[in-house]
Design a protein around this motif. Structure first.
Motif, PDB file in Angstrom:
ATOM      1  N   LYS A  14     -29.010  27.597 -67.689  1.00 16.20           N
ATOM      2  CA  LYS A  14     -28.754  28.592 -66.450  1.00 16.20           C
ATOM      3  C   LYS A  14     -28.357  29.998 -67.578  1.00 16.20           C
ATOM      4  O   LYS A  14     -27.845  29.733 -68.697  1.00 16.20           O
ATOM      5  CB  LYS A  14     -27.552  28.559 -65.805  1.00 16.20           C
ATOM      6  N   ALA A  15     -28.762  31.086 -67.048  1.00 15.11           N
ATOM      7  CA  ALA A  15     -28.381  32.178 -67.568  1.00 15.11           C
ATOM      8  C   ALA A  15     -26.658  32.593 -67.340  1.00 15.11           C
ATOM      9  O   ALA A  15     -26.521  32.584 -66.333  1.00 15.11           O
ATOM     10  CB  ALA A  15     -28.889  33.418 -67.121  1.00 15.11           C
ATOM     11  N   ALA A  16     -25.985  32.329 -68.306  1.00 15.94           N
ATOM     12  CA  ALA A  16     -24.589  32.522 -68.294  1.00 15.94           C
ATOM     13  C   ALA A  16     -23.762  33.761 -68.573  1.00 15.94           C
ATOM     14  O   ALA A  16     -22.979  34.148 -68.033  1.00 15.94           O
ATOM     15  CB  ALA A  16     -24.007  31.622 -69.439  1.00 15.94           C
ATOM     16  N   ASP A  17     -24.779  34.972 -69.332  1.00 15.03           N
ATOM     17  CA  ASP A  17     -23.780  36.150 -69.648  1.00 15.03           C
ATOM     18  C   ASP A  17     -25.038  37.189 -70.134  1.00 15.03           C
ATOM     19  O   ASP A  17     -26.020  36.463 -70.676  1.00 15.03           O
ATOM     20  CB  ASP A  17     -22.707  35.882 -70.843  1.00 15.03           C
ATOM     21  N   SER A  18     -24.779  38.393 -69.989  1.00 13.99           N
ATOM     22  CA  SER A  18     -25.433  39.256 -70.469  1.00 13.99           C
ATOM     23  C   SER A  18     -24.615  40.561 -70.861  1.00 13.99           C
ATOM     24  O   SER A  18     -23.730  40.932 -69.921  1.00 13.99           O
ATOM     25  CB  SER A  18     -26.815  39.764 -69.419  1.00 13.99           C
ATOM     26  N   PHE A  19     -25.091  41.241 -71.950  1.00 19.64           N
ATOM     27  CA  PHE A  19     -24.051  42.177 -72.407  1.00 19.64           C
ATOM     28  C   PHE A  19     -25.014  42.956 -73.480  1.00 19.64           C
ATOM     29  O   PHE A  19     -25.653  42.596 -74.018  1.00 19.64           O
ATOM     30  CB  PHE A  19     -22.862  41.602 -73.114  1.00 19.64           C
ATOM     31  N   SER A  20     -24.383  44.286 -73.750  1.00 19.72           N
ATOM     32  CA  SER A  20     -24.945  45.211 -74.422  1.00 19.72           C
ATOM     33  C   SER A  20     -24.567  44.689 -76.082  1.00 19.72           C
ATOM     34  O   SER A  20     -23.768  44.015 -76.319  1.00 19.72           O
ATOM     35  CB  SER A  20     -24.390  46.498 -74.501  1.00 19.72           C
ATOM     36  N   SER A  21     -25.548  44.893 -76.937  1.00 21.64           N
ATOM     37  CA  SER A  21     -25.480  44.488 -78.368  1.00 21.64           C
ATOM     38  C   SER A  21     -26.171  45.565 -79.137  1.00 21.64           C
ATOM     39  O   SER A  21     -26.949  46.211 -78.781  1.00 21.64           O
ATOM     40  CB  SER A  21     -26.052  42.968 -78.368  1.00 21.64           C
ATOM     41  N   SER A  22     -25.994  45.306 -80.593  1.00 22.01           N
ATOM     42  CA  SER A  22     -26.598  46.083 -81.526  1.00 22.01           C
ATOM     43  C   SER A  22     -26.881  45.258 -82.699  1.00 22.01           C
ATOM     44  O   SER A  22     -25.981  44.301 -82.902  1.00 22.01           O
ATOM     45  CB  SER A  22     -26.157  47.506 -81.774  1.00 22.01           C
ATOM     46  N   SER A  23     -27.833  45.499 -83.688  1.00 24.49           N
ATOM     47  CA  SER A  23     -27.788  45.076 -84.933  1.00 24.49           C
ATOM     48  C   SER A  23     -28.415  45.889 -85.868  1.00 24.49           C
ATOM     49  O   SER A  23     -29.048  47.014 -85.527  1.00 24.49           O
ATOM     50  CB  SER A  23     -28.933  43.869 -84.800  1.00 24.49           C
ATOM     51  N   ALA A  24     -28.407  45.619 -87.200  1.00 22.27           N
ATOM     52  CA  ALA A  24     -28.830  46.412 -88.249  1.00 22.27           C
ATOM     53  C   ALA A  24     -29.180  45.884 -89.349  1.00 22.27           C
ATOM     54  O   ALA A  24     -28.720  44.654 -89.787  1.00 22.27           O
ATOM     55  CB  ALA A  24     -27.700  47.664 -88.574  1.00 22.27           C
ATOM     56  N   PHE A  25     -30.357  46.140 -90.145  1.00 20.63           N
ATOM     57  CA  PHE A  25     -31.043  45.359 -91.243  1.00 20.63           C
ATOM     58  C   PHE A  25     -30.752  46.508 -92.357  1.00 20.63           C
ATOM     59  O   PHE A  25     -31.144  47.618 -92.194  1.00 20.63           O
ATOM     60  CB  PHE A  25     -32.327  45.391 -91.112  1.00 20.63           C
ATOM     61  N   THR A  26     -29.840  46.164 -93.538  1.00 19.44           N
ATOM     62  CA  THR A  26     -29.729  47.094 -94.487  1.00 19.44           C
ATOM     63  C   THR A  26     -30.246  46.538 -95.665  1.00 19.44           C
ATOM     64  O   THR A  26     -29.857  45.263 -95.746  1.00 19.44           O
ATOM     65  CB  THR A  26     -28.097  47.358 -94.510  1.00 19.44           C
ATOM     66  N   ILE A  27     -30.582  47.249 -96.720  1.00 22.44           N
ATOM     67  CA  ILE A  27     -31.043  46.689 -97.901  1.00 22.44           C
ATOM     68  C   ILE A  27     -30.106  47.168 -98.924  1.00 22.44           C
ATOM     69  O   ILE A  27     -29.847  48.487 -99.096  1.00 22.44           O
ATOM     70  CB  ILE A  27     -32.524  47.267 -98.282  1.00 22.44           C
TER      71      ILE A  27
END
Length: 259
Positions: A34-47
Motif C-alpha cells: 500500500k502507499a503509506a506516505d508521501s512528502f516533499s523531498s530533495s537531493s543533491a549530487f556533489t563532486i
C-alpha cells in the motif's frame, strides 16, 4: 541530465540539485503493498576532489517529516559516496545513457556504507530536467537472506519546487503505467511484485538470495518511454548489467521488442 562520469575538477562542485516528492510503500498484514506516505523531498549530487585523493560523487537527500512507520534507512541516500573506480558491474554500480543503478549493504564497496544486515537497491532514469528513482529496502529474515520491507518512488525536477504533488506535469501526471515494455527473464516465479502508478510501472523481487533477478522501472515521460533494468544473479552484490530501453510512447504501442 544526470551525469555519472566524473571529470577532473579543482574544487568542490555541485553537479545537480533536485526537488520533488517521495512516495513510500509498505506491506499490509496480508502481504499486499500500500502507499503509506508521501512528502516533499530533495537531493543533491556533489563532486568533490580532495587534495591528493580520487574524486568522489557525494549524494545527499532531505525529506519532510515522514510517518513513524517509514524506515529511516529508506530516507537516506542509497550511496553516500562513490568514486569513479566503483562505477562498474562487478562492484554493483553502473550507468548507461539516461539510466543508472546503485546498491548498498552487505560487502558493498561504496564508502560510508550502511550496516551489513540491510540491503538497498536503487534504479533511476533522468530525462532533461525530470527524474524518477526507485529505492527498495531489504532486511534479513529467518526464511530468506533478505526480504523486501519497504520501497519508495521519488519524482524530481532539477531545481524544482517543493510541492509533493505534480498534477498537470506531463512527465509525472497521466495514465497508469501499462506494464514493462521489455520484461526481463527472472527465476523464482511468484517472488516478484509489480506496481502500476501514474506513468510508471515497476517490478522488483520480494526476497533475496541467489537468483536470476531484476529490478525494473518503466516510465512514460511525456512522449517518450524508458525502461531501466538492474539485472543480477545475487540481490546483494555485483550486477550482470544495467540496461536501458528508449522508445517513443507511440512506437511502443505498435512495435514490441524484437531483440
Amino acid at each position: 541530465t544526470l551525469t555519472l562520469t566524473l571529470t577532473p575538477l579543482n574544487s568542490r562542485h555541485v553537479a545537480d540539485d533536485w526537488r520533488g516528492s517521495t512516495q513510500v510503500f509498505l506491506p499490509n498484514d496480508d502481504g499486499a503493498w500500500k502507499a503509506a506516505d508521501s512528502f516533499s523531498s530533495s537531493s543533491a549530487f556533489t563532486i568533490n576532489r580532495p587534495a591528493g585523493s580520487p574524486q568522489e560523487l557525494v549524494v545527499t537527500e532531505q525529506n519532510d517529516a515522514a510517518g513513524a512507520d517509514v524506515p529511516a534507512r529508506l530516507l537516506d541516500p542509497t550511496v553516500a559516496k562513490l568514486t569513479p573506480a566503483l562505477l562498474r558491474a562487478a562492484a554493483g554500480y553502473q550507468a548507461v545513457a539516461k539510466g543508472y543503478s546503485f546498491w548498498s549493504g552487505g560487502d558493498a564497496a561504496a564508502m560510508d556504507a550502511p550496516p551489513a544486515d540491510e540491503v538497498m537497491l536503487e534504479v533511476g532514469i533522468a530525462v532533461e530536467d525530470a527524474r524518477v528513482r526507485l529505492k527498495a529496502l531489504y532486511a534479513p529474515v529467518p526464511e530468506a537472506p533478505h526480504k523486501l520491507t519497504a520501497f519508495a518512488i521519488v519524482r524530481e525536477r532539477r531545481n524544482g519546487g517543493d510541492a509533493a504533488v505534480w498534477e498537470g506535469d506531463a512527465a509525472f501526471d497521466g495514465a497508469t503505467g501499462k506494464g514493462l515494455y521489455d520484461p526481463p527473464s527472472v527465476s523464482g516465479e511468484g517472488a516478484d511484485i509489480s506496481l502500476y502508478e501514474k506513468r510508471l510501472t515497476l517490478r522488483l523481487p520480494t526476497v533475496g538470495g541467489s537468483q536470476i533477478g531484476a529490478v525494473s522501472l518503466d516510465w512514460t515521460a511525456d512522449t517518450m518511454r524508458y525502461q531501466v533494468d538492474r539485472k543480477f544473479r545475487e540481490l546483494a552484490g555485483g550486477l550482470t548489467s544495467v540496461e536501458l530501453v528508449e522508445i517513443s510512447a507511440a512506437d511502443a504501442e505498435i512495435h514490441p521488442p524484437d531483440w
